[in-house]
Scaffold this motif. Structure first.
Motif, PDB file in Angstrom:
ATOM      1  N   UNK A  22      40.790  26.678  37.007  1.00  0.00           N
ATOM      2  CA  UNK A  22      41.762  26.906  38.070  1.00  0.00           C
ATOM      3  C   UNK A  22      42.720  28.017  37.675  1.00  0.00           C
ATOM      4  N   UNK A  24      41.786  30.617  35.500  1.00  0.00           N
ATOM      5  CA  UNK A  24      41.073  31.821  35.106  1.00  0.00           C
ATOM      6  C   UNK A  24      41.381  33.018  36.002  1.00  0.00           C
ATOM      7  N   UNK A  25      41.621  34.152  35.351  1.00  0.00           N
ATOM      8  CA  UNK A  25      41.801  35.371  36.122  1.00  0.00           C
ATOM      9  C   UNK A  25      43.166  35.476  36.764  1.00  0.00           C
ATOM     10  N   UNK A  26      44.072  34.603  36.411  1.00  0.00           N
ATOM     11  CA  UNK A  26      45.354  34.681  37.077  1.00  0.00           C
ATOM     12  C   UNK A  26      46.485  34.980  36.109  1.00  0.00           C
ATOM     13  N   UNK A  27      46.134  35.408  34.932  1.00  0.00           N
ATOM     14  CA  UNK A  27      47.160  35.838  33.992  1.00  0.00           C
ATOM     15  C   UNK A  27      47.654  37.200  34.447  1.00  0.00           C
ATOM     16  N   UNK A  28      48.680  37.702  33.796  1.00  0.00           N
ATOM     17  CA  UNK A  28      49.211  39.005  34.181  1.00  0.00           C
ATOM     18  C   UNK A  28      48.316  40.115  33.663  1.00  0.00           C
ATOM     19  N   UNK A  29      48.557  41.335  34.138  1.00  0.00           N
ATOM     20  CA  UNK A  29      47.758  42.481  33.721  1.00  0.00           C
ATOM     21  C   UNK A  29      47.881  42.720  32.231  1.00  0.00           C
ATOM     22  N   UNK A  30      46.804  43.205  31.636  1.00  0.00           N
ATOM     23  CA  UNK A  30      46.842  43.656  30.258  1.00  0.00           C
ATOM     24  C   UNK A  30      46.804  42.552  29.211  1.00  0.00           C
ATOM     25  N   UNK A  31      46.675  41.277  29.649  1.00  0.00           N
ATOM     26  CA  UNK A  31      46.572  40.185  28.690  1.00  0.00           C
ATOM     27  C   UNK A  31      45.174  40.150  28.094  1.00  0.00           C
ATOM     28  N   UNK A  32      45.071  40.310  26.788  1.00  0.00           N
ATOM     29  CA  UNK A  32      43.733  40.334  26.217  1.00  0.00           C
ATOM     30  C   UNK A  32      43.440  39.112  25.372  1.00  0.00           C
ATOM     31  N   UNK A  44      50.696  29.063  35.633  1.00  0.00           N
ATOM     32  CA  UNK A  44      50.043  28.452  36.788  1.00  0.00           C
ATOM     33  C   UNK A  44      51.082  28.011  37.815  1.00  0.00           C
ATOM     34  N   UNK A  47      52.516  31.030  39.570  1.00  0.00           N
ATOM     35  CA  UNK A  47      51.585  31.589  40.550  1.00  0.00           C
ATOM     36  C   UNK A  47      51.536  30.725  41.799  1.00  0.00           C
ATOM     37  N   UNK A 144      55.570  39.814  41.770  1.00  0.00           N
ATOM     38  CA  UNK A 144      55.063  40.356  40.501  1.00  0.00           C
ATOM     39  C   UNK A 144      56.195  40.669  39.538  1.00  0.00           C
ATOM     40  N   UNK A 149      54.936  41.156  35.589  1.00  0.00           N
ATOM     41  CA  UNK A 149      53.685  41.902  35.540  1.00  0.00           C
ATOM     42  C   UNK A 149      53.924  43.328  36.040  1.00  0.00           C
ATOM     43  N   UNK A 152      51.111  45.378  38.163  1.00  0.00           N
ATOM     44  CA  UNK A 152      50.924  44.929  39.537  1.00  0.00           C
ATOM     45  C   UNK A 152      52.184  45.163  40.374  1.00  0.00           C
TER      46      UNK A 152
ATOM     47  N   UNK B  84      45.506  39.009  43.790  1.00  0.00           N
ATOM     48  CA  UNK B  84      45.643  40.190  42.922  1.00  0.00           C
ATOM     49  C   UNK B  84      44.676  41.287  43.359  1.00  0.00           C
ATOM     50  N   UNK B 146      39.415  44.112  34.312  1.00  0.00           N
ATOM     51  CA  UNK B 146      39.909  43.346  33.175  1.00  0.00           C
ATOM     52  C   UNK B 146      41.386  43.625  32.922  1.00  0.00           C
ATOM     53  N   UNK B 147      41.787  44.893  33.036  1.00  0.00           N
ATOM     54  CA  UNK B 147      43.188  45.241  32.768  1.00  0.00           C
ATOM     55  C   UNK B 147      44.120  44.570  33.766  1.00  0.00           C
ATOM     56  N   UNK B 148      43.784  44.676  35.064  1.00  0.00           N
ATOM     57  CA  UNK B 148      44.643  44.076  36.085  1.00  0.00           C
ATOM     58  C   UNK B 148      44.331  42.599  36.308  1.00  0.00           C
ATOM     59  N   UNK B 149      43.335  42.115  35.590  1.00  0.00           N
ATOM     60  CA  UNK B 149      42.931  40.716  35.685  1.00  0.00           C
ATOM     61  C   UNK B 149      42.663  40.283  37.123  1.00  0.00           C
ATOM     62  N   UNK B 151      39.994  38.916  38.243  1.00  0.00           N
ATOM     63  CA  UNK B 151      39.051  37.810  38.366  1.00  0.00           C
ATOM     64  C   UNK B 151      39.749  36.583  38.935  1.00  0.00           C
ATOM     65  N   UNK B 152      38.970  35.622  39.389  1.00  0.00           N
ATOM     66  CA  UNK B 152      39.608  34.436  39.967  1.00  0.00           C
ATOM     67  C   UNK B 152      38.664  33.264  40.069  1.00  0.00           C
ATOM     68  N   UNK B 153      39.093  32.270  40.831  1.00  0.00           N
ATOM     69  CA  UNK B 153      38.238  31.131  41.105  1.00  0.00           C
ATOM     70  C   UNK B 153      38.718  30.492  42.401  1.00  0.00           C
ATOM     71  N   UNK B 162      34.905  23.710  41.990  1.00  0.00           N
ATOM     72  CA  UNK B 162      35.658  24.917  41.728  1.00  0.00           C
ATOM     73  C   UNK B 162      34.674  25.991  41.259  1.00  0.00           C
TER      74      UNK B 162
END
Lengths: 172, 288
Positions: A22, A24-32, A44, A47, A144, A149, A152, B84, B146-149, B151-153, B162
């Motif tokens: 739930x 995934x993919x919702x972190x801020x930009x540039x988080x590695x 979460x 968001x 944002x 972030x 964004x 996003x 990847x940089x702007x992230x 991706x989602x679900x 999900x």
């Protein structure tokens, strides 16, 4: 590059932990790196707040514009008895031709609303509807900033500036 | 041409009520497949009610914004929309819309209709071809995504689970979104027809997410040109009022349906509508 399978249990960091779906993919930009569970939970929640705020802005815009449009439409029929009958002789074509008068400048709109004219009030409702997505982008910029972030934030700020600029280019 | 069938006049009340009902249908359809409902509204007004095309296009813009706001209010809350990705891609659509406003005098409309008719014919084919390859991606090497992230679900109510997904192809995605913005400014059509294939085929977002995110974005693209339509006097209140009210109701209802419909159904309905739009545009370009 060394093959990681050759050195099990070495000091190489384990493959980045899978974030929960739930999130995934919702972190801020540039988080590695993967976030810790606490960070993820906090993010979460942020968001979720942002989603609810954006949804609320859209909902309010929609409800207000429908209410204003419906009021205007009601007044149009209330003021013009000829519009109402189902078996009348007044055709809608007289209201939808090229020459039909209706307000399409802000001063004409102001006068029309001041007179309590249904047409002007309908147009006001439509303008509220048009402004709703723009307001939504503005809330996006704030969101944002709140999510800390910067990439964004810049992206949405650019969109907002172009949108507002397009209105000036149109000569509104 | 006379629409006094049965020897009676269509009064303004008849007009408003019937147009509102058709608009509800346009709102349901538009919210489900990520389009603005112009595909229903414009032919209805011009062919059935014999309304001037300029006023019909003004009504179509109102319909696009109504579908977008009405549906997105629900989709964002249900986390169907990829916020996003949507906001990121709006860079390209708004830039396209503004440059389109400048190009509009340079390019002949007939040529554009033929060109985009062909583009849409190809995208309907590309969207159709992906009907069996619907599985979302699990890895992405797209540096921008990847940089702007991006991706989602999302939670798929039809499959009761999900579904996480990864985004690829942001560069072709951005290019297509720029074209989508350009087209909506040049031809006054809602550009969901290009946005959904851009996200579905080029960026591999799941079909339902593509539809919901397109819905989220089309309002902003349309708002960028709506000011012009207002000033040019193309927003006729007696047409705009039933369209706005009907479409908003329809989109709110439609947004509750999307989650429960199978992705494949959404895709097929979208492909059929895309073929119709493509034929409509080719016809406008070849036999104006």
């Amino acid at each position: 590059m060394t093959d990681p399978t050759e050195r099990p249990g070495s000091d190489t960091p384990p493959a980045a932990e899978e974030p929960k779906p739930s999130f995934e993919g919702e972190a801020v930009s540039g988080h590695h790196r993967a976030l810790t569970p606490e960070e993820a939970a906090a993010m979460d929640e942020k968001i979720r707040k942002v989603e609810l705020a954006i949804s609320l802005v859209l909902r309010i815009g929609v409800v207000v514009s429908v209410a204003v449009v419906a009021t205007g439409l009601g007044l149009m029929f209330a003021h013009h008895a000829a519009y109402v009958p189902i078996r009348g002789h007044f055709s809608y074509h007289q209201l939808t031709s090229r020459t039909t008068p209706f307000p399409h400048t802000f001063s004409a709109l102001g006068h029309s609303i001041a007179r309590g004219d249904g047409r002007g009030i309908v147009v006001l409702g439509i303008l509220i509807l048009i402004l709703t997505p723009i307001l939504r982008v503005a809330v996006g910029v704030l969101s944002f900033i709140y999510e800390k972030d910067p990439p964004m934030t810049i992206v949405t700020l650019y969109v907002l500036v172009v949108l507002i600029g397009s209105f000036f280019l149109a000569g509104v | 041409m006379c629409d006094c069938t049965y020897n009676r006049t269509v009064t303004p009340l008849d007009f408003v009520v019937s147009l509102a009902l058709i608009s509800v249908a346009a709102g349901v359809l538009g919210s489900l497949i990520g389009l603005g409902g112009g595909v229903v509204i414009v032919p209805t007004l011009t062919l059935l009610y014999h309304v001037d095309i300029r006023l019909a296009i003004g009504a179509s813009i109102v319909s696009v914004i109504a579908t977008s706001s009405g549906a997105a209010a629900a989709y964002v809350r249900e986390r169907m929309t990829n916020l996003r990705a949507g906001m990121f891609l709006e860079i390209a659509t708004t830039t396209g819309a503004v440059s389109g406003a400048y190009l509009t005098t340079l390019l002949p409309a007939r040529f554009l209709f033929v060109f985009f008719g062909l583009v849409l014919a190809y995208s309907s084919f590309a969207t159709f071809r992906r009907r069996h390859a619907d599985a979302p991606l699990t890895v992405s090497h797209d540096r921008i995504a990847n940089y702007f992230n991006l991706h989602g679900s999302y939670f798929d109510a039809a499959e009761q689970r999900e579904i996480p997904y990864k985004v690829v192809g942001t560069k072709p995605g951005l290019a297509l979104m720029y074209v989508a913005g350009l087209v909506s400014a040049l031809l006054g059509i809602g550009s969901g027809a290009l946005k959904v294939p851009a996200m579905d085929s080029a960026m591999h977002l799941p079909m339902k997410v593509s539809s919901a995110t397109s819905n989220f974005m089309i309002g902003v693209t349309a708002a960028a040109s709506a000011g012009v339509y207002f000033i040019r006097g193309q927003i006729d209140p007696i047409i705009a009022a039933p369209v706005a009210a009907g479409v908003l109701l329809g989109a709110t209802v439609g947004a509750r349906v999307l989650g429960r419909v199978a992705s494949k159904t959404v895709r097929l309905v979208f492909v059929i509508v895309l073929v119709v739009i493509s034929l409509e545009m080719l016809q406008k370009g070849i036999f104006p």
